[in-house]
Design an enzyme around this catalytic site. Structure first.
Site, PDB file in Angstrom:
ATOM      1  N   THR A   1      -0.682   0.640  -4.585  1.00  0.00           N
ATOM      2  CA  THR A   1      -0.563   1.730  -5.558  1.00  0.00           C
ATOM      3  C   THR A   1      -0.010   1.219  -6.884  1.00  0.00           C
ATOM      4  O   THR A   1       0.712   0.210  -6.913  1.00  0.00           O
ATOM      5  CB  THR A   1       0.373   2.826  -4.991  1.00  0.00           C
ATOM      6  OG1 THR A   1       0.805   3.685  -6.046  1.00  0.00           O
ATOM      7  CG2 THR A   1       1.631   2.229  -4.373  1.00  0.00           C
ATOM      8  N   ASP A   2      -0.305   1.940  -7.966  1.00  0.00           N
ATOM      9  CA  ASP A   2       0.262   1.553  -9.275  1.00  0.00           C
ATOM     10  C   ASP A   2       1.778   1.747  -9.307  1.00  0.00           C
ATOM     11  O   ASP A   2       2.457   1.207 -10.174  1.00  0.00           O
ATOM     12  CB  ASP A   2      -0.417   2.319 -10.417  1.00  0.00           C
ATOM     13  CG  ASP A   2      -0.193   3.829 -10.390  1.00  0.00           C
ATOM     14  OD1 ASP A   2       0.404   4.341  -9.419  1.00  0.00           O
ATOM     15  OD2 ASP A   2      -0.619   4.498 -11.359  1.00  0.00           O
ATOM     16  N   GLU A   3       2.308   2.532  -8.355  1.00  0.00           N
ATOM     17  CA  GLU A   3       3.750   2.806  -8.375  1.00  0.00           C
ATOM     18  C   GLU A   3       4.580   1.553  -8.098  1.00  0.00           C
ATOM     19  O   GLU A   3       5.777   1.532  -8.363  1.00  0.00           O
ATOM     20  CB  GLU A   3       4.103   3.920  -7.378  1.00  0.00           C
ATOM     21  CG  GLU A   3       3.350   5.202  -7.694  1.00  0.00           C
ATOM     22  CD  GLU A   3       3.938   6.445  -7.057  1.00  0.00           C
ATOM     23  OE1 GLU A   3       5.136   6.459  -6.749  1.00  0.00           O
ATOM     24  OE2 GLU A   3       3.172   7.410  -6.880  1.00  0.00           O
TER      25      GLU A   3
ATOM     26  N   TYR B   1       9.506   4.993  -1.558  1.00  0.00           N
ATOM     27  CA  TYR B   1       8.063   4.870  -1.255  1.00  0.00           C
ATOM     28  C   TYR B   1       7.479   3.651  -1.962  1.00  0.00           C
ATOM     29  O   TYR B   1       6.836   2.795  -1.335  1.00  0.00           O
ATOM     30  CB  TYR B   1       7.317   6.149  -1.687  1.00  0.00           C
ATOM     31  CG  TYR B   1       5.815   5.951  -1.837  1.00  0.00           C
ATOM     32  CD1 TYR B   1       5.011   5.743  -0.720  1.00  0.00           C
ATOM     33  CD2 TYR B   1       5.203   5.959  -3.104  1.00  0.00           C
ATOM     34  CE1 TYR B   1       3.636   5.535  -0.850  1.00  0.00           C
ATOM     35  CE2 TYR B   1       3.833   5.761  -3.243  1.00  0.00           C
ATOM     36  CZ  TYR B   1       3.056   5.547  -2.114  1.00  0.00           C
ATOM     37  OH  TYR B   1       1.709   5.337  -2.250  1.00  0.00           O
TER      38      TYR B   1
ATOM     39  N   LYS C   1       5.881   0.154  -0.449  1.00  0.00           N
ATOM     40  CA  LYS C   1       4.506  -0.281  -0.751  1.00  0.00           C
ATOM     41  C   LYS C   1       4.516  -1.656  -1.419  1.00  0.00           C
ATOM     42  O   LYS C   1       3.640  -2.491  -1.170  1.00  0.00           O
ATOM     43  CB  LYS C   1       3.803   0.746  -1.656  1.00  0.00           C
ATOM     44  CG  LYS C   1       3.447   2.059  -0.988  1.00  0.00           C
ATOM     45  CD  LYS C   1       2.425   1.933   0.136  1.00  0.00           C
ATOM     46  CE  LYS C   1       1.051   1.544  -0.359  1.00  0.00           C
ATOM     47  NZ  LYS C   1       0.054   1.566   0.753  1.00  0.00           N
TER      48      LYS C   1
HETATM   49  P1  NAD Z   1      -2.128  10.333   3.344  1.00  0.00           P
HETATM   50  O1  NAD Z   1      -0.670  10.584   3.540  1.00  0.00           O
HETATM   51  O2  NAD Z   1      -3.029  11.480   3.027  1.00  0.00           O
HETATM   52  O3  NAD Z   1      -2.746   9.633   4.641  1.00  0.00           O
HETATM   53  C1  NAD Z   1      -2.050   8.659   5.372  1.00  0.00           C
HETATM   54  C2  NAD Z   1      -2.751   8.517   6.727  1.00  0.00           C
HETATM   55  O4  NAD Z   1      -2.099   7.461   7.445  1.00  0.00           O
HETATM   56  C3  NAD Z   1      -2.667   9.771   7.597  1.00  0.00           C
HETATM   57  O5  NAD Z   1      -3.919  10.045   8.181  1.00  0.00           O
HETATM   58  C4  NAD Z   1      -1.629   9.414   8.646  1.00  0.00           C
HETATM   59  O6  NAD Z   1      -1.834  10.099   9.873  1.00  0.00           O
HETATM   60  C5  NAD Z   1      -1.855   7.914   8.774  1.00  0.00           C
HETATM   61  N1  NAD Z   1      -0.672   7.207   9.273  1.00  0.00           N
HETATM   62  C6  NAD Z   1       0.613   7.327   8.846  1.00  0.00           C
HETATM   63  N2  NAD Z   1       1.426   6.531   9.571  1.00  0.00           N
HETATM   64  C7  NAD Z   1       0.628   5.870  10.451  1.00  0.00           C
HETATM   65  C8  NAD Z   1       0.874   4.882  11.460  1.00  0.00           C
HETATM   66  N3  NAD Z   1       2.119   4.445  11.696  1.00  0.00           N
HETATM   67  N4  NAD Z   1      -0.173   4.412  12.170  1.00  0.00           N
HETATM   68  C9  NAD Z   1      -1.436   4.865  11.934  1.00  0.00           C
HETATM   69  N5  NAD Z   1      -1.720   5.801  11.012  1.00  0.00           N
HETATM   70  C10 NAD Z   1      -0.698   6.301  10.272  1.00  0.00           C
HETATM   71  O7  NAD Z   1      -2.207   9.211   2.231  1.00  0.00           O
HETATM   72  P2  NAD Z   1      -3.309   8.973   1.097  1.00  0.00           P
HETATM   73  O8  NAD Z   1      -2.934   9.765  -0.097  1.00  0.00           O
HETATM   74  O9  NAD Z   1      -4.643   9.122   1.700  1.00  0.00           O
HETATM   75  O10 NAD Z   1      -3.024   7.432   0.754  1.00  0.00           O
HETATM   76  C11 NAD Z   1      -3.676   6.405   1.494  1.00  0.00           C
HETATM   77  C12 NAD Z   1      -3.196   5.069   0.991  1.00  0.00           C
HETATM   78  O11 NAD Z   1      -3.491   4.944  -0.397  1.00  0.00           O
HETATM   79  C13 NAD Z   1      -1.688   4.852   1.131  1.00  0.00           C
HETATM   80  O12 NAD Z   1      -1.466   3.533   1.523  1.00  0.00           O
HETATM   81  C14 NAD Z   1      -1.152   5.111  -0.271  1.00  0.00           C
HETATM   82  O13 NAD Z   1       0.012   4.365  -0.512  1.00  0.00           O
HETATM   83  C15 NAD Z   1      -2.312   4.618  -1.119  1.00  0.00           C
HETATM   84  N6  NAD Z   1      -2.439   5.245  -2.445  1.00  0.00           N
HETATM   85  C16 NAD Z   1      -2.432   6.593  -2.567  1.00  0.00           C
HETATM   86  C17 NAD Z   1      -2.609   7.182  -3.823  1.00  0.00           C
HETATM   87  C18 NAD Z   1      -2.638   8.691  -4.006  1.00  0.00           C
HETATM   88  O14 NAD Z   1      -2.672   9.161  -5.144  1.00  0.00           O
HETATM   89  N7  NAD Z   1      -2.665   9.474  -2.931  1.00  0.00           N
HETATM   90  C19 NAD Z   1      -2.761   6.371  -4.956  1.00  0.00           C
HETATM   91  C20 NAD Z   1      -2.769   4.969  -4.781  1.00  0.00           C
HETATM   92  C21 NAD Z   1      -2.626   4.430  -3.526  1.00  0.00           C
END
Ligand code: NAD
Length: 330
Positions: A129-131, A153, A157
């Protein structure tokens, strides 16, 4: 290609799986031979997110935890690539309690990386993530910027991001890392700002705006993020980091203005609340590398993507209503 997608029942992971197996042309990239989703189905995971492709014979769903070493080791056999989304992903939850973030995001990633070492030839795409860069007052971060994460968080990451790169440098594992800005779109859990505000406004409620609303975020449609990830997976370089950004920077106040307009509401529905602890003022990524090296560019304009997203929440109340009730978000 046979792909293991961790966290594939979450917001972005499920979009990636729907793109891989659905009617999307994937910018001409071939469809995979098989996709396995490994997901622990935490509060954020939802099998309904995969409903459009659930009957596809190429899809297998495994209810399991990325920290389960034996399970992960056995699952990796027969796969060519891991696309690693699984994480605890909500900043506010990490401020309230960081333990699950360290456990899943750091130890879970390390467990996957160790398992990947035993599978020569495997590609490991780590979705960061950009964070991880922390706040920037002007200009934009390139991939060479040092990481200065501020929330628990973001720190978890950053730890997993650096671990993944360390496995490339130390062990020669084919690791690729992406650092993307804020995503929005359908199927996002309604605790995140765009679906939270949209669903509350649709229900006639008020929306909480942090501090003075000056915090700036860059927004990217989730489908554009997933298209970028597929390019990095198929054409990216081992050991390389790719920033992914939409080029749409908005203050939270400007975002709120647009959501109020989209939902036909006024500023009297906004409740100004105390700022988030340690709230980063501005994130901004320079995504020149992925644009020039991999010829990626977003397809969705923010205005069109936001209108489509608000319409999706209006049309899919049966998807989000049980979630907001269970998570006490109403
Ligand atoms: P989300 O919270 O919607 O989904 C996370 C998923 O991971 C869920 O389905 C959850 O059940 C699963 N999960 C959590 N813990 C687990 C474990 N121990 N074992 C197996 N599965 C597990 O998150 P998201 O928004 O879809 O983000 C997905 C990824 O992208 C993350 O790594 C996040 O850091 C990254 N990201 C998100 C954003 C954003 O804006 N949402 C931006 C950049 C990067």
């Amino acid at each position: 290609m046979r792909i293991l997608v961790t966290g594939g029942a979450g917001f972005i992971g499920s979009c990636f799986v729907r793109m891989l197996l659905g009617p999307d042309d994937r910018d001409g990239r071939p469809a995979p031979d098989a996709v396995t989703v490994l997901d622990a189905l935490t509060y954020a995971g939802n099998r309904r997110n995969l409903a459009p492709v659930a009957a596809d014979p190429r899809l297998a769903f495994v209810h399991g935890d990325i920290r389960d070493r034996e399970r992960v080791g056995a699952l990796l056999d027969g796969h060519d690539a891991v696309v690693h989304f699984a994480a605890e992903s909500h900043v506010d939850r990490s401020i309230a309690s960081a333990a699950a973030f360290v456990s899943t995001n750091v130890l879970g990633t390390q467990t996957l990386l160790d398992a990947a070492l035993a599978r020569p030839g495997l590609t490991f795409l780590h979705v960061s993530t950009d964070e991880v860069y922390g706040s920037v007052s002007h200009d934009s971060w390139t991939e060479d910027e040092p990481l200065r994460p501020n929330s628990p968080y973001a720190a978890s990451k950053a730890a997993s991001d650096l671990l993944a790169l360390a496995y490339h440098r130390t062990h020669g594992l084919d690791v690729r890392v992406t650092r993307c800005s804020n995503n929005y779109g359908p199927y996002q859990f309604p605790e995140k700002v765009i679906p939270l505000f949209t669903t509350r406004l649709m229900d006639g409620g008020s929306v909480p705006l942090y501090g003075d609303g000056r915090n700036v975020r860059d927004w990217l449609h989730v489908e554009d993020h997933c298209r970028a990830l597929l390019r990095v997976l198929t054409e990216g370089r081992p050991g390389r980091v790719y920033n992914i950004g939409g080029g749409t920077e908005l203050t939270n106040r400007q975002l709120t203005e647009r959501l109020l307009a989209a939902c036909g509401a006024d500023w009297d529905r906004v409740e100004w609340v105390a700022d988030r602890l340690g709230h980063d003022l501005r994130y901004s990524v320079d995504s020149g590398r992925i644009r020039s090296e991999l010829d990626w560019t977003p397809r969705h304009s923010f205005d069109e993507g936001l209108a489509h997203t608000v319409a999706w929440y209006r049309d899919n109340r049966s998807w989000w209503e049980p979630l907001t009730t269970r998570a006490a978000l109403r």
